[in-house]
Design a protein around this motif. Structure first.
Motif, PDB file in Angstrom:
ATOM      1  N   ASN A 376       0.825  -1.209   0.000  1.00 50.61           N
ATOM      2  CA  ASN A 376       0.000   0.000   0.000  1.00 50.61           C
ATOM      3  C   ASN A 376       0.855   1.252   0.000  1.00 50.61           C
ATOM      4  OD1 ASN A 376      -2.234  -1.652   0.089  1.00 50.61           O
ATOM      5  ND2 ASN A 376      -2.500  -1.467   2.297  1.00 50.61           N
ATOM      6  N   GLN A 377       2.071   1.140   0.553  1.00 45.93           N
ATOM      7  CA  GLN A 377       2.951   2.302   0.591  1.00 45.93           C
ATOM      8  C   GLN A 377       3.352   2.732  -0.812  1.00 45.93           C
ATOM      9  OE1 GLN A 377       4.915   0.286   4.551  1.00 45.93           O
ATOM     10  NE2 GLN A 377       6.264   1.229   3.089  1.00 45.93           N
ATOM     11  N   VAL A 378       3.408   1.788  -1.758  1.00 47.17           N
ATOM     12  CA  VAL A 378       3.737   2.149  -3.141  1.00 47.17           C
ATOM     13  C   VAL A 378       2.688   3.106  -3.685  1.00 47.17           C
ATOM     14  CG1 VAL A 378       4.113   1.236  -5.446  1.00 47.17           C
ATOM     15  CG2 VAL A 378       4.906  -0.047  -3.471  1.00 47.17           C
ATOM     16  N   SER A 379       1.429   2.803  -3.386  1.00 46.93           N
ATOM     17  CA  SER A 379       0.352   3.673  -3.861  1.00 46.93           C
ATOM     18  C   SER A 379       0.337   5.003  -3.120  1.00 46.93           C
ATOM     19  CB  SER A 379      -1.001   2.962  -3.694  1.00 46.93           C
ATOM     20  OG  SER A 379      -1.025   1.753  -4.424  1.00 46.93           O
ATOM     21  N   ASP A 380       0.572   4.963  -1.807  1.00 49.38           N
ATOM     22  CA  ASP A 380       0.461   6.178  -1.009  1.00 49.38           C
ATOM     23  C   ASP A 380       1.615   7.136  -1.239  1.00 49.38           C
ATOM     24  OD1 ASP A 380      -1.810   5.044  -0.002  1.00 49.38           O
ATOM     25  OD2 ASP A 380      -0.849   4.259   1.799  1.00 49.38           O
ATOM     26  N   ASP A 381       2.851   6.622  -1.299  1.00 52.22           N
ATOM     27  CA  ASP A 381       4.023   7.489  -1.323  1.00 52.22           C
ATOM     28  C   ASP A 381       4.588   7.722  -2.715  1.00 52.22           C
ATOM     29  OD1 ASP A 381       3.746   7.534   1.376  1.00 52.22           O
ATOM     30  OD2 ASP A 381       5.315   6.082   1.801  1.00 52.22           O
ATOM     31  N   LEU A 382       4.320   6.809  -3.650  1.00 53.18           N
ATOM     32  CA  LEU A 382       4.865   6.958  -5.004  1.00 53.18           C
ATOM     33  C   LEU A 382       3.782   7.263  -6.031  1.00 53.18           C
ATOM     34  CD1 LEU A 382       7.444   4.020  -5.020  1.00 53.18           C
ATOM     35  CD2 LEU A 382       7.816   6.423  -4.436  1.00 53.18           C
ATOM     36  N   GLN A 383       2.566   7.534  -5.565  1.00 56.69           N
ATOM     37  CA  GLN A 383       1.460   7.929  -6.439  1.00 56.69           C
ATOM     38  C   GLN A 383       1.298   6.989  -7.637  1.00 56.69           C
ATOM     39  OE1 GLN A 383       3.565  10.674  -5.198  1.00 56.69           O
ATOM     40  NE2 GLN A 383       2.034  10.553  -3.608  1.00 56.69           N
ATOM     41  N   THR A 384       1.300   5.703  -7.358  1.00 58.63           N
ATOM     42  CA  THR A 384       1.088   4.700  -8.397  1.00 58.63           C
ATOM     43  C   THR A 384       0.107   3.659  -7.889  1.00 58.63           C
ATOM     44  OG1 THR A 384       2.191   3.171  -9.908  1.00 58.63           O
ATOM     45  CG2 THR A 384       2.987   3.220  -7.658  1.00 58.63           C
ATOM     46  N   THR A 385      -0.471   2.917  -8.789  1.00 62.85           N
ATOM     47  CA  THR A 385      -1.484   1.919  -8.451  1.00 62.85           C
ATOM     48  C   THR A 385      -0.902   0.524  -8.596  1.00 62.85           C
ATOM     49  OG1 THR A 385      -3.219   3.389  -9.278  1.00 62.85           O
ATOM     50  CG2 THR A 385      -3.804   1.085  -8.982  1.00 62.85           C
ATOM     51  N   VAL A 386      -1.263  -0.356  -7.670  1.00 68.35           N
ATOM     52  CA  VAL A 386      -0.857  -1.758  -7.743  1.00 68.35           C
ATOM     53  C   VAL A 386      -2.059  -2.578  -8.203  1.00 68.35           C
ATOM     54  CG1 VAL A 386      -0.002  -3.748  -6.469  1.00 68.35           C
ATOM     55  CG2 VAL A 386       0.862  -1.467  -5.938  1.00 68.35           C
ATOM     56  N   ILE A 387      -1.947  -3.185  -9.386  1.00 72.18           N
ATOM     57  CA  ILE A 387      -3.021  -4.015  -9.945  1.00 72.18           C
ATOM     58  C   ILE A 387      -2.696  -5.468  -9.631  1.00 72.18           C
ATOM     59  CG2 ILE A 387      -4.264  -4.673 -12.025  1.00 72.18           C
ATOM     60  CD1 ILE A 387      -3.352  -2.062 -13.286  1.00 72.18           C
ATOM     61  N   ASN A 388      -3.504  -6.072  -8.752  1.00 78.41           N
ATOM     62  CA  ASN A 388      -3.314  -7.477  -8.413  1.00 78.41           C
ATOM     63  C   ASN A 388      -4.145  -8.324  -9.373  1.00 78.41           C
ATOM     64  OD1 ASN A 388      -3.251  -6.207  -5.217  1.00 78.41           O
ATOM     65  ND2 ASN A 388      -1.549  -7.407  -5.996  1.00 78.41           N
ATOM     66  N   LEU A 389      -3.466  -9.039 -10.251  1.00 75.01           N
ATOM     67  CA  LEU A 389      -4.136  -9.828 -11.282  1.00 75.01           C
ATOM     68  C   LEU A 389      -4.740 -11.097 -10.688  1.00 75.01           C
ATOM     69  CD1 LEU A 389      -1.412  -9.461 -14.044  1.00 75.01           C
ATOM     70  CD2 LEU A 389      -3.487  -8.119 -13.764  1.00 75.01           C
ATOM     71  N   PRO A 390      -5.733 -11.693 -11.358  1.00 74.04           N
ATOM     72  CA  PRO A 390      -6.321 -12.940 -10.843  1.00 74.04           C
ATOM     73  C   PRO A 390      -5.285 -14.058 -10.778  1.00 74.04           C
ATOM     74  CG  PRO A 390      -7.695 -11.977 -12.568  1.00 74.04           C
ATOM     75  CD  PRO A 390      -6.405 -11.218 -12.575  1.00 74.04           C
ATOM     76  N   ALA A 391      -5.533 -14.981  -9.868  1.00 73.78           N
ATOM     77  CA  ALA A 391      -4.636 -16.128  -9.732  1.00 73.78           C
ATOM     78  C   ALA A 391      -4.714 -17.014 -10.969  1.00 73.78           C
ATOM     79  CB  ALA A 391      -5.014 -16.936  -8.482  1.00 73.78           C
TER      80      ALA A 391
END
Length: 716
Positions: A376-391
């Motif tokens: 979550n810190q990637v999204s909060d501090d680096l202003q980017t989104t993490v897309i978790n793809l389906p398994a």
């Protein structure tokens, strides 16, 4: 009013079509659409004046045409043209062709003329009249041919060559049995074959029992055949239904779906989406200090730009696929590439790293290491989104998956100890680990060279845009990035390595105590904490602070500034915790566990020693109390009245008892003490105090004063 080819409903509810009308003779010719064997009949035209055309939705007779000739198949069009050529001279002879006797004569003559069957001409004429006297009426009702899924075989089937058995005709019950066997047996299990499902079908529904109760499969001709069951299965359930049911939706989408586009088409441009994933490199490595010792295989992380296929970051190390490895791969995006190449002896060229420090709008990753609170810190501090793809959907990040394959293709030719994945399932596979000689540093250099080569290499099948084709851009990742970044520069963000590291490290709270910042068994300090008086304040009441830490090494933590969350202080281990220097948080936790594990035994030993101490001192205390009771009691003040004098006497006696005797020697030697004589260590010769004239100021020095006081104390 009715016009030619209008359909109307008669008084009895049957549908008719008006074929021809002559107001002068008051004659009209109509044909029934409700009777498939009808022929034209003559009626007074005046009798039809009161009828109105029937609505189209009510026209459901066999002659109804719902398609145009231009929309028909080539076969239907050929059939319609051929039929029209046969009957064209006949239908033009009105009204003779409508009259039964003259019609028979005309058809017979036409049949002889074109060498055609009269029955065929009659069929075409009826289709033509009932269908509306157009070319479309002769297309043929192929849509009505065959039977529905509930229809039975009705006598069809090829008689076997080498058997006299009857042809089994399917019934409604057989269709229901087929459907149940398909949906409950074959489609539910990928391991089940059609033949196995068919055998199970026969065992359940097509058996007979003899007098002993033994079940027998019905003979051929009295049960459905495998071909009949297979035909039903393939006709009823198309290939997609069968694959989705047997393989599952995820495997179908991954392995069998139609590929009508590419993932790059969903990108807005360069730097929009970075794909990140990890794999175990197929290469055996050895220890740095001893090449004879194999340390296994390393973990390889790659970060690839989806639009240009550019490898923008990587991690190669011994960490298992986890957030720690992903964190280092993301950190490598902004790391110093010149220092990295210099460390491993790789030629550095800034043109090879055009995306240095540039972060995307989104990271596409698995539901593994990137599905955690730390990400979550990637999204909060680096202003980017993490897309978790389906398994189980690697096809949704195909670039990084293929990147692993391409990287292995490059290194397998030059790296000894490469172990192909196929060797794991090969019988009597080869022992490639015997060739292992590369260390982790050697492999890192090889991977660096492979990444640079990949970024420079043009791609054969890359789909370039029209702008890229006009500009004659070489389809290599570096060239494509440099061209695409011109239009995306204002949307991309660059971060320093320090900012990225601070944003990626896990976060927690540390307790401020009087002994330092305490976190997971270690105490830390920093100049800012001492300057702000945190440890002094903690003696009155402890409090917590936000920190970032690296679980791989406990030597330092990063304390967040309460006023500015982007600023931090580096806190190092105190002297109390220096013994943990160079360890990981897991190792510290292990030693703390060992310490806590020994606490029960230590507590038990303390209780035992305390008990033995009380037991051994109890008689002495009892004797002392008894002696006190045996003497005459005096007041408390009287007991303390002569404390000084009594103390001096006791000390004198103590000195006499603790004096050290000289060793026993022969009595004939001069100067030796007599046997048993005790030599006092206290000098009886008084020491003269120094004269005041010995110091420039006329006063005793501090050393002289101390000597004089000591002499007086010894003399009593």
């Amino acid at each position: 009013m009715l016009f030619k080819n209008d359909v109307f409903k008669n008084d009895d509810g049957s549908l008719h079509r008006l074929l021809h009308a002559d107001a002068g003779t008051n004659a009209a010719w109509v044909i029934s659409l409700s009777d498939p064997l009808a022929w034209p009949t003559q009626h007074p035209y005046s009798d039809l004046a009161e009828f109105e055309p029937a609505p189209l939705e009510q026209i459901t007779a066999p002659g109804t045409i719902t398609r145009l000739a231009s929309q028909a198949t080539p076969g239907q069009q050929k059939r319609a043209r051929s039929a029209m050529d046969r009957i064209a001279p006949l239908v033009s002879q009105t009204p003779d062709i409508f009259i039964r006797k003259s019609r028979a004569r005309l058809v017979e003559a036409r049949a002889q003329e074109i060498s055609c069957s009269e029955k065929t001409l009659f069929t075409h004429l009826r289709e033509y009249w009932q269908g509306g006297q157009t070319l479309e009426a002769l297309l043929g009702r192929y849509d009505a041919s065959g039977r529905s899924e509930k229809d039975v075989t009705a006598g069809r089937g090829c008689r076997p060559k080498y058997s006299s058995r009857d042809i089994y005709q399917l019934q409604e019950a057989d269709i229901e049995h087929f459907k149940a066997a398909a949906e409950e047996d074959y489609l539910k299990d990928d391991r089940r074959t059609i033949a196995a499902a068919y055998r199970n079908l026969l065992s359940q529904h097509y058996t007979s029992h003899d007098g002993n109760g033994r079940a027998w499969i019905l003979p051929e001709g009295k049960r459905p055949t495998l071909k009949q069951f297979e035909h039903f299965l393939r006709k009823k359930y198309n290939i997609e239904v069968r694959l989705r049911s047997r393989k599952g939706d995820k495997e179908f989408e991954r392995e069998h779906r139609a590929k009508l586009g590419t993932v790059a088409q969903a990108c807005h441009g360069v730097g929009h989406i970075y794909e990140i994933d990890a794999t175990i490199a197929d290469l055996w490595l050895v220890a740095r200090d001893d090449p004879n010792k194999i340390i296994g295989k390393a973990t390889l992380y790659l970060v690839i730009d989806r639009r240009t296929f550019l490898i923008v970051g990587f991690y190669l190390g011994l960490e298992n696929p986890s957030w720690m490895g992903a964190m280092q791969a993301i950190l490598s995006i902004s790391s110093d590439k010149a220092a990295l190449c210099r460390k491993y002896g790789v030629a550095y060229d800034p043109k090879d790293w055009p995306a240095d420090g540039i972060f995307p709008e989104a990271f596409a990753a698995d539901r593994g290491e990137m599905l955690c609170n730390a990400s979550n810190q990637v999204s909060d501090d680096l202003q980017t989104t993490v897309i978790n793809l389906p398994a189980l959907r690697p096809d949704q990040k195909p670039l990084v998956e293929c990147g692993f394959k391409l990287t292995h293709e490059q290194i397998k030719e030059v790296a000894p100890g490469y172990d192909p994945p196929s060797n794991a399932t090969r019988r009597r596979g080869k022992h490639y680990e015997k060739d292992a000689c590369l260390t982790i540093d050697d492999m890192t250099k090889i991977i660096l060279e492979a990444i640079i080569a990949h970024n420079r290499m043009p791609m054969k099948r890359y789909e370039r845009t029209i702008d890229e084709l006009h500009a004659d851009i070489e389809p290599s990742p570096v060239s494509l990035w440099n061209f695409g970044v011109r239009t995306r520069a204002g949307l991309l963000t660059r971060y320093t390595p320090e900012r990225v590291r601070f944003a990626l490290l896990p976060r927690d709270k540390s307790v401020v105590t009087e002994m330092g910042l305490f976190y997971k068994g270690c105490y830390y300090t920093c100049p800012e904490a001492v300057k702000k008086g945190w440890f002094v304040k903690a003696r009155k009441g402890r409090f917590t602070l936000d920190i970032s830490y690296d679980p791989r090494l406990v030597d330092a933590i990063y304390v967040h500034d309460a006023g500015d969350k982007t600023q931090f202080y580096v806190a190092t281990l105190t002297a109390r915790s220096e013994k943990f220097q160079g360890m990981s948080s897991g190792e510290v936790a292990y030693y703390e566990w060992l310490a806590r594990k020994a606490l029960p035994d230590i507590g038990q030993a303390r209780l035992q020693v305390s008990h033995e101490y009380r037991e051994s001192t109890a008689p002495t205390v009892a004797d002392a109390k008894a002696r006190l009771k045996s003497v005459k009691k005096v007041s408390r003040s009287a007991r303390k009245a002569d404390t000084r004098e009594v103390r001096l006497e006791e000390r004198k006696a103590e000195r006499q008892q603790s004096a050290v005797p000289l060793p026993r020697q022969d009595s004939g030697q001069a100067g030796n003490a007599c046997p048993g004589q005790v030599i006092s260590l206290v000098s009886k010769t008084p020491v003269e105090p120094p004269s005041p004239t010995e110091t420039p100021q006329g006063e005793l020095t501090l050393a002289d004063k101390l000597k004089l006081a000591k002499q007086r104390m010894l003399n009593g």
